[in-house]
Design an enzyme around this catalytic site. Structure first.
Site, PDB file in Angstrom:
ATOM      1  CG  ASN A  50     -36.337  17.275  -6.918  1.00 49.69           C
ATOM      2  OD1 ASN A  50     -35.292  17.880  -7.001  1.00 49.69           O
ATOM      3  ND2 ASN A  50     -37.333  17.452  -7.788  1.00 49.69           N
TER       4      ASN A  50
ATOM      5  CG  ASP B 160     -41.323  11.946 -17.110  1.00 48.21           C
ATOM      6  OD1 ASP B 160     -42.065  12.907 -16.905  1.00 48.21           O
ATOM      7  OD2 ASP B 160     -40.906  11.177 -16.202  1.00 48.21           O
TER       8      ASP B 160
ATOM      9  CD  GLU C 206     -41.109  14.648 -12.982  1.00 49.75           C
ATOM     10  OE1 GLU C 206     -41.336  15.605 -12.192  1.00 49.75           O
ATOM     11  OE2 GLU C 206     -41.243  13.461 -12.703  1.00 49.75           O
TER      12      GLU C 206
ATOM     13  CG  HIS D  62     -36.783  20.782  -4.079  1.00 43.18           C
ATOM     14  ND1 HIS D  62     -37.625  20.511  -5.122  1.00 43.18           N
ATOM     15  CD2 HIS D  62     -37.314  20.175  -2.998  1.00 43.18           C
ATOM     16  CE1 HIS D  62     -38.629  19.787  -4.674  1.00 43.18           C
ATOM     17  NE2 HIS D  62     -38.462  19.568  -3.388  1.00 43.18           N
TER      18      HIS D  62
ATOM     19  CG  ASP E  45     -34.081  23.929  -8.894  1.00 40.87           C
ATOM     20  OD1 ASP E  45     -34.992  23.123  -9.199  1.00 40.87           O
ATOM     21  OD2 ASP E  45     -34.265  24.914  -8.156  1.00 40.87           O
TER      22      ASP E  45
END
Ligand code: C2E
Ligand code: C2E
Length: 313
Positions: free
Chosen positions: A195, A187, A230, A200, A204
């Site tokens: 983010n 994780d 994630e 974002h 990505d």
């Protein structure tokens, strides 16, 4: 430029060939002549004609043998064969079709009759080829769709569905072969904050980079998939716990090498992952893979609570 239509006539009488050649020449088709069965087979392989007109009585082999040989060869098996022969008995007609002929014409023939029969067979062959091509395209498309339906578009690794299929497969194999395997659930630490901080799009990009790092850090027969937003899972077949631990460390080291800044992840201040590991031991075959997933989840929880960038079993 598409080539001219090619007709191969296998007949020991040159006169028959000359007659047939005339009607094909009117259409600007190319005609070729073979006087024996053996030369007919060889010429068919070299020329790959669109259609073959085959006599039954030949000096070396009979027409049935020639037809059978053509149908057995990869290069010639799909070329339509029309028998053109002076025999017109029931046995010959049946045998010709049994050997793979598409039509049977008795000598003496009308040139117009040969002409329409040949054209019909060429049309049928064209339809069959088109159908075959469409089928191949459809199979390719189905394969691509299958891959897409099992791939995470963003990270370009397996998706959750693919993971669920793969873990069941690996688990069953491990039970059957009495071998261990490991499951890693990783994780990204404080990814939401990453983010929020960078936006974002940056998030990505990082996910895509992590997908690559995970894939390149393990063997090609190991399986990497996106488990959730994630979370990334890795299945390591035939791997015991100490090796699983080393591989998890390797993944963390590879991520560290990228040095991705993450100011909201103190004290590291770069992007890190926490990893939970669970191992299937063949001495304990009653464990289901659900149990293995649950244990890896629990281990991940412990790793998170241990201050991030940790590994727990
Ligand atoms: P190591 O890196 O300490 O790995 C020890 C054992 O862990 C390996 O034994 C293998 O059973 C398992 N293992 C390690 N990495 C992976 C992995 O990514 N996926 C899976 N499924 N299992 C893994 P093995 O195969 O006898 O290898 C012994 C040593 O040989 C390794 O020690 C390493 O030093 C080297 N080695 C083997 N293959 C590679 C490779 O593809 N790349 C590199 N750089 N070294 C390799
Ligand atoms: P692969 O088996 O698909 O492994 C891909 C990458 O996973 C390796 O890249 C390495 O970064 C990591 N990896 C896999 N197994 C191990 C391991 O046991 N220990 C360590 N430390 N890392 C491991 P790499 O090293 O560039 O190797 C590329 C490919 O070259 C490997 O693909 C494999 O096909 C072959 N290879 C490299 N070393 C060995 C080796 O010692 N034994 C065998 N059988 N193949 C090797």
């Amino acid at each position: 430029m598409s080539r001219k239509t090619r007709v191969l006539v296998v007949d020991d009488e040159k006169l028959s060939f000359r007659l047939l050649e005339q009607i094909f020449a009117k259409e600007d088709w190319e005609s070729f002549w073979a006087a024996t069965g053996s030369s007919g087979i060889e010429m068919a392989k070299l020329l790959e004609p669109d259609i073959i007109l085959l006599d039954l009585v030949l000096p070396d082999k009979n027409g049935f043998e020639v037809c059978a040989a053509l149908k057995e060869n990869e290069l010639t098996k799909d070329i339509p064969v029309i028998f053109v022969t002076s025999r017109n008995d029931r046995e010959a007609i049946v045998k010709a079709f049994e050997e793979g002929a598409v039509d049977f014409v008795t000598k003496p023939f009308f040139l117009e009759e040969i002409w329409v029969r040949v054209k019909t067979q060429l049309k049928l062959k064209q339809y069959a080829d088109e159908l075959k091509e469409k089928n191949e395209q459809l199979s390719l498309l189905a394969e691509k769709l299958q891959i897409l339906s099992l791939t995470d578009e963003l990270m370009l690794i397996g998706n959750r569905r693919a993971f669920e299929m793969e873990i069941e497969r690996v688990h069953n194999q491990a039970v059957r072969l009495h071998q261990p395997y490991c499951l890693l659930i990783a994780d990204i630490d404080f990814f939401k904050k990453f983010n929020d901080y960078f936006g974002h799009q940056a998030g990505d990009r990082v996910l895509r980079t992590l997908g690559e790092i995970f894939k390149n850090s393990v063997r090609s027969y190991d399986f990497v998939a996106r488990y959730g937003g994630e979370e990334i899972v890795v299945i390591l077949p035939q791997t015991d716990c100490p090796d699983g631990m080393r591989i998890a460390q390797r993944i963390q080291e590879e991520i560290a090498k990228k040095n991705i800044v993450h100011p909201a992840n103190p004290p590291h201040n770069r992007l890190t992952v926490s990893i939970g590991i669970s191992c299937f031991q063949p001495d304990n075959p009653d464990f289901s893979y659900y149990e293995i997933i649950r244990k890896a989840d629990q281990a991940l929880y412990l790793a998170k609570n241990a201050g991030r960038n940790s590994i727990r079993v």
